[in-house]
Design a protein around this motif. Structure first.
Motif, PDB file in Angstrom:
ATOM      1  N   ALA A   1       0.694  -1.268  -0.044  1.00 16.43           N
ATOM      2  CA  ALA A   1      -0.155   0.090   0.058  1.00 16.43           C
ATOM      3  C   ALA A   1       0.824   1.274   0.069  1.00 16.43           C
ATOM      4  CB  ALA A   1      -0.978  -0.023   1.142  1.00 16.43           C
TER       5      ALA A   1
ATOM      6  N   ALA B   1      -2.400   5.624   1.532  1.00 18.46           N
ATOM      7  CA  ALA B   1      -3.288   4.520   1.119  1.00 18.46           C
ATOM      8  C   ALA B   1      -4.519   5.220   2.203  1.00 18.46           C
ATOM      9  CB  ALA B   1      -3.003   3.296   1.622  1.00 18.46           C
ATOM     10  N   GLU B   2      -4.471   5.534   3.381  1.00 15.55           N
ATOM     11  CA  GLU B   2      -5.605   5.999   4.125  1.00 15.55           C
ATOM     12  C   GLU B   2      -6.379   7.076   3.834  1.00 15.55           C
ATOM     13  OE1 GLU B   2      -7.148   4.159   6.477  1.00 15.55           O
ATOM     14  OE2 GLU B   2      -5.770   2.460   5.711  1.00 15.55           O
TER      15      GLU B   2
ATOM     16  N   ARG C   1      -6.384   8.119   0.610  1.00 17.53           N
ATOM     17  CA  ARG C   1      -7.251   7.899  -0.395  1.00 17.53           C
ATOM     18  C   ARG C   1      -8.485   6.819   0.053  1.00 17.53           C
ATOM     19  NH1 ARG C   1      -3.128   5.634  -5.216  1.00 17.53           N
ATOM     20  NH2 ARG C   1      -1.371   6.501  -4.472  1.00 17.53           N
ATOM     21  N   ARG C   2      -8.496   6.155   0.758  1.00 16.85           N
ATOM     22  CA  ARG C   2      -9.458   5.459   1.211  1.00 16.85           C
ATOM     23  C   ARG C   2     -10.658   6.337   1.731  1.00 16.85           C
ATOM     24  NH1 ARG C   2      -6.043   1.704   3.624  1.00 16.85           N
ATOM     25  NH2 ARG C   2      -5.826  -0.285   2.009  1.00 16.85           N
ATOM     26  N   ALA C   3     -10.289   7.604   2.554  1.00 20.64           N
ATOM     27  CA  ALA C   3     -11.125   8.484   3.213  1.00 20.64           C
ATOM     28  C   ALA C   3     -11.860   9.328   2.352  1.00 20.64           C
ATOM     29  CB  ALA C   3     -10.171   9.361   4.255  1.00 20.64           C
TER      30      ALA C   3
ATOM     31  N   ARG D   1     -14.312  11.067   0.544  1.00 24.44           N
ATOM     32  CA  ARG D   1     -15.942  10.860   0.531  1.00 24.44           C
ATOM     33  C   ARG D   1     -16.715  10.455  -0.692  1.00 24.44           C
ATOM     34  NH1 ARG D   1     -18.200  12.546   5.147  1.00 24.44           N
ATOM     35  NH2 ARG D   1     -20.142  12.773   4.280  1.00 24.44           N
TER      36      ARG D   1
END
Length: 285
Positions: free
Chosen positions: A7, A11-12, A14-16, A18
């Protein structure tokens, strides 16, 4: 060689990001539910059809009439196809219905037709399972995500030759109703509204799941026919779909389809929706 990628550092982040709803539906033409409700009060039953367990039945509904699908003996899910009675090339479009309304539909939401028509075919006017909402597993009822149980997937996964799955049931029923061969009827069978089925997606793997339907005898889903309709409903061989489908061992029950005709003048001002207004040029003069 197997590529395994770590990752990235962000990565976090990108995941966050909305999410954005793809098709905000606030500008969709709204059905006049008050008019439909008033017309339904004086409507008279004009016909009924019973879909037997592990079988399907066809029915016809004129534009401006109502139809109701009911559980009559025990918990049972059904797979529903709809066509324009006068033009089978116009049929229910589950994917666009899902994009416009979500994975499951209920009162006030509509079943939309295929391109180039893209217009309301039927509006849900009553849903006795509307109370269910979305459960802790992400499950809900009346989905437009499952395609229908079919013999091809059964053969692919288990080498089976099972003929009472919903795809085959719908094919046989349509062929008999129209007086055509099964080979001619099958291409018209399409992705369904899973009436009463309780489904969702697993949160860890994103797989389509089913669970025991909350439907009980007396529960129903009722629709207003926006255009002349030919329908076919299969009483799924999975019964309440608590354990599996395409099964000769699950407890199965019939489903009732009833047609109701409103009184003359009860729909004053209502008009059957026209085909979609796109000009069809696709960018060419």
């Amino acid at each position: 060689m197997t590529d395994i990628f770590e990752a990235p550092a962000d990565a976090e982040a990108r995941r966050a990001v909305r999410p954005v709803v793809c098709y905000p539906n606030g500008t969709l033409p709204a059905p006049d539910l008050a008019l439909y409700q008033q017309a339904r009060l004086g409507a008279v039953k004009s016909g009924e059809v019973l879909a037997q367990p592990r079988e399907a039945a066809c029915f016809e509904v004129p534009a401006g009439h109502f139809f109701r699908i009911s559980s009559v003996e025990g918990p049972q899910v059904g797979d529903l196809n709809l066509w324009n009675r006068n033009d089978l090339s116009e049929r229910f479009y589950s994917g666009k219905t899902r994009a416009l309304h979500g994975t499951h539909i209920t009162r006030g939401e509509r079943m939309w037709s295929s391109f180039p028509h893209l217009r309301p075919m039927a509006t849900i006017t009553a849903d006795t399972l509307g109370w269910y909402g979305i459960d802790d597993f992400g499950g809900s009822v009346h989905d437009v995500i499952g395609t229908r149980c079919d013999p091809y997937t059964g053969n692919l996964l288990a080498g089976s030759q099972y003929h009472h799955c919903c795809h085959s049931n719908l094919t046989r029923a349509l062929a008999e109703h129209l007086g055509i061969s099964r080979a001619e009827a099958e291409p018209h069978v399409h992705d369904v509204l899973n009436v009463f089925m309780c489904t969702g997606f697993t949160r860890d793997t994103g797989q389509y799941f089913m669970k025991a339907s909350p439907v009980r005898p007396g529960d129903y889903l009722e629709f207003f026919a926006e255009i002349d309709l030919l329908g076919a409903l299969s009483a799924c061989p999975g019964g309440d779909c608590s354990a599996g489908h395409s099964s000769d061992t699950a407890a199965c029950h019939p489903l009732m389809i009833e047609i109701f005709a409103p009184a003359a003048g009860a729909l004053k001002g209502w008009q059957s929706p026209q085909r979609n207004g796109y000009d069809g040029s696709h960018g060419q003069p």
